[in-house]
Write a protein that holds these residues in place. Structure first.
Motif, mmCIF file in Angstrom:
data_model
loop_
_atom_site.group_PDB
_atom_site.id
_atom_site.type_symbol
_atom_site.label_atom_id
_atom_site.label_comp_id
_atom_site.label_asym_id
_atom_site.label_seq_id
_atom_site.Cartn_x
_atom_site.Cartn_y
_atom_site.Cartn_z
ATOM 1 N N PHE A 3 -1.432 5.685 -24.509
ATOM 2 C CA PHE A 3 -0.374 6.550 -23.998
ATOM 3 C C PHE A 3 0.038 7.553 -25.063
ATOM 4 O O PHE A 3 0.055 7.245 -26.248
ATOM 5 C CB PHE A 3 0.863 5.735 -23.607
ATOM 6 N N THR A 4 0.378 8.737 -24.612
ATOM 7 C CA THR A 4 0.994 9.733 -25.479
ATOM 8 C C THR A 4 2.424 9.882 -24.996
ATOM 9 O O THR A 4 2.666 10.088 -23.810
ATOM 10 C CB THR A 4 0.248 11.076 -25.391
ATOM 11 N N PHE A 5 3.359 9.744 -25.919
ATOM 12 C CA PHE A 5 4.763 9.801 -25.551
ATOM 13 C C PHE A 5 5.355 11.172 -25.878
ATOM 14 O O PHE A 5 4.960 11.824 -26.840
ATOM 15 C CB PHE A 5 5.551 8.699 -26.263
ATOM 16 N N ASP A 6 6.290 11.578 -25.054
ATOM 17 C CA ASP A 6 6.993 12.849 -25.195
ATOM 18 C C ASP A 6 8.313 12.560 -25.903
ATOM 19 O O ASP A 6 9.216 11.964 -25.315
ATOM 20 C CB ASP A 6 7.237 13.440 -23.803
ATOM 21 N N TYR A 7 8.406 12.958 -27.149
ATOM 22 C CA TYR A 7 9.592 12.664 -27.947
ATOM 23 C C TYR A 7 10.570 13.836 -28.035
ATOM 24 O O TYR A 7 11.408 13.877 -28.940
ATOM 25 C CB TYR A 7 9.177 12.210 -29.351
ATOM 26 N N THR A 73 9.047 7.941 -22.628
ATOM 27 C CA THR A 73 8.689 8.978 -21.681
ATOM 28 C C THR A 73 7.260 9.412 -21.979
ATOM 29 O O THR A 73 6.949 9.816 -23.104
ATOM 30 C CB THR A 73 9.638 10.183 -21.791
ATOM 31 N N HIS A 74 6.396 9.300 -20.988
ATOM 32 C CA HIS A 74 5.000 9.683 -21.186
ATOM 33 C C HIS A 74 4.826 11.184 -21.026
ATOM 34 O O HIS A 74 5.505 11.808 -20.222
ATOM 35 C CB HIS A 74 4.112 8.986 -20.157
ATOM 36 N N VAL A 75 3.911 11.721 -21.794
ATOM 37 C CA VAL A 75 3.497 13.100 -21.586
ATOM 38 C C VAL A 75 2.708 13.121 -20.292
ATOM 39 O O VAL A 75 1.843 12.279 -20.066
ATOM 40 C CB VAL A 75 2.612 13.590 -22.758
ATOM 41 N N VAL A 76 3.050 14.050 -19.437
ATOM 42 C CA VAL A 76 2.331 14.193 -18.171
ATOM 43 C C VAL A 76 1.224 15.218 -18.388
ATOM 44 O O VAL A 76 1.512 16.393 -18.621
ATOM 45 C CB VAL A 76 3.270 14.639 -17.039
ATOM 46 N N PRO A 77 -0.036 14.760 -18.360
ATOM 47 C CA PRO A 77 -1.119 15.701 -18.615
ATOM 48 C C PRO A 77 -1.264 16.720 -17.481
ATOM 49 O O PRO A 77 -0.993 16.419 -16.324
ATOM 50 C CB PRO A 77 -2.361 14.816 -18.704
ATOM 51 N N THR A 78 -1.656 17.897 -17.863
ATOM 52 C CA THR A 78 -1.932 18.931 -16.876
ATOM 53 C C THR A 78 -3.431 18.961 -16.619
ATOM 54 O O THR A 78 -4.214 18.401 -17.384
ATOM 55 C CB THR A 78 -1.456 20.306 -17.375
ATOM 56 N N GLY A 80 -7.048 19.673 -16.856
ATOM 57 C CA GLY A 80 -7.823 20.179 -17.978
ATOM 58 C C GLY A 80 -7.325 19.706 -19.328
ATOM 59 O O GLY A 80 -7.934 19.951 -20.346
ATOM 60 N N ASP A 81 -6.191 19.001 -19.364
ATOM 61 C CA ASP A 81 -5.646 18.470 -20.608
ATOM 62 C C ASP A 81 -6.429 17.220 -20.977
ATOM 63 O O ASP A 81 -6.646 16.344 -20.164
ATOM 64 C CB ASP A 81 -4.156 18.157 -20.441
ATOM 65 N N GLU A 82 -6.829 17.098 -22.214
ATOM 66 C CA GLU A 82 -7.650 15.974 -22.657
ATOM 67 C C GLU A 82 -6.849 14.746 -23.037
ATOM 68 O O GLU A 82 -7.384 13.775 -23.494
ATOM 69 C CB GLU A 82 -8.500 16.410 -23.858
ATOM 70 N N ARG A 83 -5.522 14.756 -22.893
ATOM 71 C CA ARG A 83 -4.702 13.605 -23.281
ATOM 72 C C ARG A 83 -4.979 12.532 -22.326
ATOM 73 O O ARG A 83 -4.860 11.631 -21.931
ATOM 74 C CB ARG A 83 -3.233 13.953 -23.315
#
Length: 83
Positions: A3-7, A73-78, A80-83
């Motif tokens: 997971f990538t978190f949105d800080y 809070t997770h980053v919501v990938p768009t 084409g986003d590689e996250r």
């Protein structure tokens, strides 16, 4: 997939209650570089750091919703986003 978190909310919280990331790092008992690694999603926040923040960062205990917003809070990938 990790997971990538949105800080962003945590960064605002730090600015409001600690005036700088260095002061927040000192409050947590970690070096500023360690805090930066956490905010950059390179190293996870520990349970101890989250607990200290929830119980002692303000004059009241943070709610579960506050803790979730700040730390989970997770980053919501768009598309084409590689996250």
């Amino acid at each position: 997939m990790p997971f990538t978190f949105d800080y962003r909310a945590l960064r605002c919280f730090i600015a409001k209650h600690f005036q700088s990331q260095e002061q927040f790092a000192q409050f947590l008992g970690i070096p500023p570089a360690a805090l930066q690694a956490r905010l950059d999603n390179e190293v996870p926040f520990t349970q101890r750091e989250i607990d200290i923040t929830a119980r002692f960062a303000t004059n009241k205990i943070l709610t579960a919703e506050d803790v979730t917003r700040l730390f989970f809070t997770h980053v919501v990938p768009t598309i084409g986003d590689e996250r």
